[in-house]
Design a protein around this motif. Structure first.
Motif, short mmCIF file in Angstrom:
data_model
loop_
_atom_site.label_atom_id
_atom_site.label_comp_id
_atom_site.label_asym_id
_atom_site.label_seq_id
_atom_site.Cartn_x
_atom_site.Cartn_y
_atom_site.Cartn_z
N PHE A 174 13.08 11.49 -14.32
CA PHE A 174 13.52 10.27 -14.54
C PHE A 174 14.32 9.81 -13.23
CE2 PHE A 174 12.48 10.09 -19.18
CZ PHE A 174 11.60 9.01 -19.05
N SER A 175 15.16 10.60 -12.66
CA SER A 175 16.16 10.40 -11.81
C SER A 175 15.32 10.15 -10.17
CB SER A 175 17.10 11.48 -11.29
OG SER A 175 17.90 11.23 -10.37
N THR A 176 14.20 11.08 -10.15
CA THR A 176 13.39 10.81 -9.07
C THR A 176 12.45 9.69 -8.94
OG1 THR A 176 13.24 13.28 -8.83
CG2 THR A 176 11.63 11.92 -7.76
N LEU A 231 0.85 -1.20 -0.03
CA LEU A 231 -0.04 0.10 -0.03
C LEU A 231 1.01 1.24 -0.07
CD1 LEU A 231 -2.78 -1.09 2.49
CD2 LEU A 231 -3.06 -1.18 0.31
N LEU A 232 1.95 1.19 0.70
CA LEU A 232 2.95 2.44 0.89
C LEU A 232 3.40 2.55 -0.51
CD1 LEU A 232 4.20 4.60 2.62
CD2 LEU A 232 6.02 2.93 3.15
N LEU A 233 3.84 1.77 -1.25
CA LEU A 233 4.38 1.97 -2.70
C LEU A 233 3.45 2.63 -3.58
CD1 LEU A 233 6.53 -1.52 -3.17
CD2 LEU A 233 7.29 0.78 -2.77
N THR A 234 2.03 2.26 -3.42
CA THR A 234 1.01 2.85 -4.17
C THR A 234 0.97 4.22 -3.86
OG1 THR A 234 -0.22 0.68 -4.30
CG2 THR A 234 -1.23 2.81 -4.79
N ALA A 235 1.06 4.56 -2.46
CA ALA A 235 0.84 6.16 -2.08
C ALA A 235 2.03 6.92 -2.37
CB ALA A 235 0.88 6.04 -0.61
N MET A 236 3.38 6.14 -2.55
CA MET A 236 4.41 6.91 -3.13
C MET A 236 4.46 7.13 -4.60
SD MET A 236 7.32 4.81 -0.83
CE MET A 236 8.75 5.62 -1.40
N ALA A 237 3.71 6.38 -5.15
CA ALA A 237 3.71 6.46 -6.72
C ALA A 237 2.67 7.58 -6.99
CB ALA A 237 3.19 5.21 -7.45
N LEU A 279 10.67 3.14 -8.89
CA LEU A 279 10.20 2.13 -9.98
C LEU A 279 10.91 0.85 -9.77
CD1 LEU A 279 7.96 1.76 -12.25
CD2 LEU A 279 9.51 2.61 -13.62
N LEU A 280 12.03 1.02 -9.61
CA LEU A 280 13.03 -0.37 -9.33
C LEU A 280 12.50 -0.83 -8.27
CD1 LEU A 280 15.39 -1.82 -10.39
CD2 LEU A 280 17.00 -0.54 -8.98
N VAL A 281 12.29 -0.34 -7.14
CA VAL A 281 11.82 -0.92 -5.89
C VAL A 281 10.53 -1.57 -6.06
CG1 VAL A 281 11.33 -0.75 -3.51
CG2 VAL A 281 13.13 0.60 -4.36
N VAL A 282 9.58 -1.02 -6.89
CA VAL A 282 8.36 -1.54 -6.91
C VAL A 282 8.41 -2.88 -7.83
CG1 VAL A 282 6.19 -1.15 -8.42
CG2 VAL A 282 6.90 0.64 -6.83
N THR A 283 9.14 -2.75 -9.04
CA THR A 283 9.43 -4.01 -9.78
C THR A 283 9.86 -5.23 -9.11
OG1 THR A 283 9.80 -2.58 -11.70
CG2 THR A 283 10.55 -4.74 -11.74
#
Length: 368
Positions: free
Chosen positions: A297-299, A172-178, A304-308
């Motif tokens: 892209f840097s941000t 859920l936190l990864l979704t909030a960060m996205a 995105l790498l962590v999400v994958t």
């Protein structure tokens, strides 16, 4: 079945239990005394709590209470190798990863907390991610360092509760960060309104609360199951898929709730994350400034790498548990999202983020 004789009536029950073990029929002729007539006694396989005959699984210790329906009072976790020398090497490797995960995430929390310039929604969510990584590794690795060990029934349920809580909260936190990155790049003029501190606190609080409600349901349903057979878990931790394989009770309700949780935590949140990044990529492509594109892209690339990495391993474990993979592959995948990912997250966010690197430099400068 273990029979514990007490008084005179219990002696009769003990004889009946003995006959039940020796003879297939469930009805026996038992004489209560030399004067009384023989009468037919029919007893179920598991006597009630008022009797002294307690069901116990073969090779397991008797339960603490006669009304406890869980025959298995402890489970045996399986390490990565039965060879003592290899187990020592694995333990040293896991200890190194554990120390790296703790040190990296603690440093991230300190760097963000001690630098007012990083007190923004993006780093607020990053602090929550670091805390979740610390808790997740601390739930798994201390037991893993012991190798092939026994874990009590209560300890297994506790590990299941906290591990499922932290894993769900991280999704859920990864979704909030996205969503935060989407607002920052696609709606920059409304960022301070859409991502105000009350909204950020509400999102972070919802992440923890929704996940703990979900894990409470799963742990409660798991606690109602009856474990009467083998107690060896072919894994190094207590998870829902592996425990369901050992249950002697129907698991249909558990499976239904797992599907619902997989759809919400896995599919829905994954689609929302991918939708956010689809909009982000489209917005970046439309940018005319090359410097703006590089900064955007840097941000987003680190997140995105962590999400994958995280979604690929969790989906493999929870959404595709019956894919025919070996237990050793399942251990490696679980190791990725419970140990390796929490260890790599601080490195990913610090090495690819100029602000974090500057904050870390200030922290170490003040320390030394």
């Amino acid at each position: 079945m273990l029979c514990l004789p007490g008084g005179r009536d219990d002696v009769t029950i003990f004889i009946v239990c003995f006959l039940q073990q020796m003879c297939p029929p469930k009805t026996f002729l038992v004489s209560a005394g030399p004067v009384q007539e023989a009468k037919s006694v029919s007893l179920p396989c598991a006597l009630s709590a008022s009797h002294s005959c307690v069901p116990v699984a073969p090779g397991a210790r008797p339960p603490m209470a006669a009304n406890n329906h869980t025959a298995v009072v402890e489970f045996v976790l399986q390490g990565f190798s039965g060879d003592p020398w290899l187990q020592v090497l694995f333990s040293a490797f896991f200890l190194l990863l554990y120390l790296m995960a703790l040190a990296g995430n603690v440093i991230i929390v300190m760097a963000i907390g001690l630098n007012p310039s990083l007190h923004t929604p993006m780093y607020f969510f990053l602090t929550n991610l670091a805390l979740l990584d610390i808790l997740c590794t601390s739930t798994v690795l201390p037991k893993l360092l012991e190798g092939l060990v026994a874990i009590s029934y209560g300890g297994c349920m506790a590990q299941l509760f906290f591990l499922t809580w932290f894993l769900g909260a991280e999704l859920l936190l990864l979704t909030a960060m996205a969503y935060d990155r989407y607002v920052a790049i696609c709606q920059p003029l409304h960022y301070h309104v859409l991502m105000s501190w009350p909204i950020c606190i509400l999102l972070a609080g919802s992440v923890w609360v929704v996940s703990v409600v979900s894990t409470s349901v799963h742990t409660g349903l798991m606690a109602r199951l009856y474990f009467c057979g083998p107690n060896q878990i072919r894994h190094f931790l207590c998870e829902v898929p592996t425990l369901l394989l050992l249950s002697c009770s129907p698991t249909m309700l558990n499976n239904v709730m797992i599907v619902i949780a997989d759809v919400y935590f896995g599919v829905v949140n994954f689609l929302l994350t991918m939708l956010s990044y689809g909009c982000i990529i489209a917005s970046i492509v439309r940018m005319r400034s090359a410097a703006g594109k590089r900064k955007a892209f840097s941000t987003c690339s680190s997140h995105l790498l962590v999400v994958t990495l995280y979604y690929s391993t969790v989906i493999y474990t929870y959404i595709l548990p019956g894919s025919g993979s070996s237990s050793e592959n399942g251990k490696v995948v679980a190791l990725l999202y419970t140990v390796v990912s929490p260890t790599l997250n601080p490195l990913i966010y610090s090495l690819r983020n100029k602000d974090v690197k500057m904050a870390l430099g200030r922290v170490f400068a003040c320390t030394w």
